[in-house]
Design a protein around this motif. Structure first.
Motif, short mmCIF file in Angstrom:
data_model
loop_
_atom_site.label_atom_id
_atom_site.label_comp_id
_atom_site.label_asym_id
_atom_site.label_seq_id
_atom_site.Cartn_x
_atom_site.Cartn_y
_atom_site.Cartn_z
N SER A 97 0.84 -1.19 0.00
CA SER A 97 0.00 0.00 0.00
C SER A 97 0.88 1.24 0.00
CB SER A 97 -0.96 0.01 1.19
OG SER A 97 -0.26 0.10 2.41
N LYS A 98 0.29 2.33 -0.45
CA LYS A 98 0.98 3.62 -0.47
C LYS A 98 -0.08 4.71 -0.41
CE LYS A 98 0.97 4.10 -5.49
NZ LYS A 98 1.72 4.51 -6.64
N GLY A 99 0.32 5.89 0.06
CA GLY A 99 -0.63 6.98 0.12
C GLY A 99 -0.07 8.19 0.81
N ALA A 100 -0.90 9.22 0.90
CA ALA A 100 -0.53 10.45 1.59
C ALA A 100 -0.70 10.22 3.09
CB ALA A 100 -1.41 11.59 1.12
N SER A 101 0.35 10.46 3.85
CA SER A 101 0.32 10.19 5.28
C SER A 101 -0.68 11.08 6.02
CB SER A 101 1.71 10.38 5.88
OG SER A 101 2.58 9.41 5.34
N ALA A 102 -0.86 12.29 5.57
CA ALA A 102 -1.78 13.21 6.24
C ALA A 102 -3.24 12.83 6.02
CB ALA A 102 -1.54 14.65 5.76
N PHE A 103 -3.50 12.04 5.00
CA PHE A 103 -4.88 11.67 4.66
C PHE A 103 -5.03 10.15 4.74
CE2 PHE A 103 -3.65 15.51 2.35
CZ PHE A 103 -4.52 16.41 2.94
N ALA A 104 -4.55 9.58 5.82
CA ALA A 104 -4.53 8.13 6.00
C ALA A 104 -5.92 7.53 5.84
CB ALA A 104 -3.98 7.80 7.38
N GLY A 105 -6.02 6.58 4.93
CA GLY A 105 -7.28 5.88 4.70
C GLY A 105 -8.25 6.63 3.81
N LYS A 106 -7.92 7.86 3.43
CA LYS A 106 -8.79 8.65 2.56
C LYS A 106 -8.20 8.82 1.17
CE LYS A 106 -10.70 11.22 6.39
NZ LYS A 106 -10.85 12.53 7.01
N SER A 107 -6.98 8.37 1.01
CA SER A 107 -6.31 8.45 -0.29
C SER A 107 -5.38 7.25 -0.39
CB SER A 107 -5.51 9.75 -0.40
OG SER A 107 -4.39 9.70 0.47
N GLY A 108 -4.70 7.14 -1.50
CA GLY A 108 -3.72 6.09 -1.66
C GLY A 108 -4.27 4.86 -2.34
N CYS A 109 -3.46 3.81 -2.37
CA CYS A 109 -3.79 2.58 -3.08
C CYS A 109 -3.28 1.38 -2.28
CB CYS A 109 -3.09 2.58 -4.44
SG CYS A 109 -3.47 4.04 -5.46
N TYR A 110 -3.90 0.22 -2.50
CA TYR A 110 -3.50 -0.99 -1.80
C TYR A 110 -3.83 -2.20 -2.67
CZ TYR A 110 -8.43 -1.74 -0.94
OH TYR A 110 -9.76 -1.95 -1.13
N SER A 111 -3.16 -3.33 -2.39
CA SER A 111 -3.44 -4.56 -3.13
C SER A 111 -2.70 -5.74 -2.53
CB SER A 111 -3.01 -4.40 -4.58
OG SER A 111 -3.24 -5.59 -5.31
N THR A 112 -3.28 -6.91 -2.67
CA THR A 112 -2.54 -8.14 -2.42
C THR A 112 -1.98 -8.60 -3.77
OG1 THR A 112 -4.55 -9.42 -2.70
CG2 THR A 112 -3.91 -8.90 -0.44
N ALA A 113 -0.84 -9.25 -3.74
CA ALA A 113 -0.24 -9.77 -4.97
C ALA A 113 -0.91 -11.08 -5.34
CB ALA A 113 1.26 -9.98 -4.77
N ALA A 114 -1.23 -11.23 -6.61
CA ALA A 114 -1.87 -12.46 -7.08
C ALA A 114 -0.85 -13.47 -7.61
CB ALA A 114 -2.89 -12.14 -8.16
N SER A 115 0.30 -12.98 -8.07
CA SER A 115 1.30 -13.89 -8.62
C SER A 115 2.69 -13.28 -8.46
CB SER A 115 1.02 -14.16 -10.11
OG SER A 115 1.12 -12.96 -10.85
N GLY A 116 3.68 -14.07 -8.72
CA GLY A 116 5.07 -13.64 -8.60
C GLY A 116 5.86 -14.68 -7.83
N GLN A 117 7.09 -14.33 -7.49
CA GLN A 117 7.92 -15.27 -6.74
C GLN A 117 8.82 -14.55 -5.76
OE1 GLN A 117 10.44 -17.54 -9.32
NE2 GLN A 117 11.96 -15.93 -9.52
N ILE A 118 9.25 -15.32 -4.77
CA ILE A 118 10.15 -14.83 -3.74
C ILE A 118 11.29 -15.84 -3.65
CG2 ILE A 118 10.41 -14.27 -1.30
CD1 ILE A 118 7.26 -13.90 -1.39
N ILE A 119 12.51 -15.34 -3.72
CA ILE A 119 13.69 -16.19 -3.57
C ILE A 119 14.32 -15.87 -2.22
CG2 ILE A 119 15.97 -16.77 -4.49
CD1 ILE A 119 14.90 -15.81 -7.24
N ILE A 120 14.57 -16.89 -1.44
CA ILE A 120 15.23 -16.72 -0.15
C ILE A 120 16.73 -16.73 -0.43
CG2 ILE A 120 15.46 -17.57 2.21
CD1 ILE A 120 12.54 -16.79 1.30
N ASP A 121 17.35 -15.55 -0.38
CA ASP A 121 18.77 -15.42 -0.71
C ASP A 121 19.69 -15.81 0.45
OD1 ASP A 121 18.28 -14.42 -3.36
OD2 ASP A 121 17.74 -12.50 -2.46
#
Length: 190
Positions: A97-121
């Motif tokens: 998620s990301k957004g304007a800190s002063a307008f918490a919950g009233k602006s910004g965007c969010y999402s769960t990832a549906a695909s991709g990968q994670i490598i444990i380095d």
């Protein structure tokens, strides 16, 4: 002579940490009030998994322009270097998620990832390093699609230090009963 002019560039505070025996991004984390949508899936609780978190705050001279971004990755409890995990596998979830800190919950965007990968380095007692490749289709907490039209791809290596769940605050993902979305969108004053 120009010292009194405010700086136009933003300063960034960034932290990356991981918590063992934890959980986040629960099945019902998006079934909350609208103002909590950008934060609810970043909340960290006791569990049997490993949670890797990146918290970034960009401070601007005008507080209304300061912004936050948060990335939370949930992994199985036992990790080993060289392991490759697919997002969506049992116990593997990512939220952004990301957004304007002063307008918490009233602006910004969010999402769960549906695909991709994670490598444990690397996996050490006090730190881990993971590489993440995923894309998010963002949503607005107030259903303002023009704010979140473009998908966000994240391809980055994250080196995270160990953290104690008991010491986390609202900004990191452990809000108290009196904390508001504002505390979750702004790091505590130093």
């Amino acid at each position: 002579m120009l010292a009194w002019l405010p700086m136009t560039a933003a300063a960034a505070d960034r932290s990356a940490f991981f918590v063992n025996h934890a959980s986040s991004i629960e099945d019902k984390c998006l079934e909350v009030d609208t103002r909590s949508l950008p934060f609810s899936c970043h909340r960290i609780s006791d569990g049997a998994q490993t949670v890797v978190a990146v918290r970034e705050f960009k401070r601007a001279w005008n507080a209304d322009r300061s912004s936050f971004s948060k990335l939370t990755v949930v992994l199985p409890g036992v990790l080993r270097a060289g392991q490759i995990l697919a997002i969506g596998d049992e116990g593997v979830r990512v939220f952004f998620s990301k957004g304007a800190s002063a307008f918490a919950g009233k602006s910004g965007c969010y999402s769960t990832a549906a695909s991709g990968q994670i490598i444990i380095d690397a996996v050490e007692r006090n730190w881990i390093e993971v590489s993440l490749e995923t894309t998010f289709t963002l949503a607005s907490p107030l259903d303002w699609p023009e704010d979140c039209d473009a998908p966000v791809s994240i391809h980055r290596a994250i080196k995270a230090d160990s953290a104690d769940i008991a010491e986390l605050r609202a900004w990191e993902g452990r809000p108290g009963g009196d904390d508001s979305p504002f505390e979750e969108a702004n790091p505590p004053k130093r």
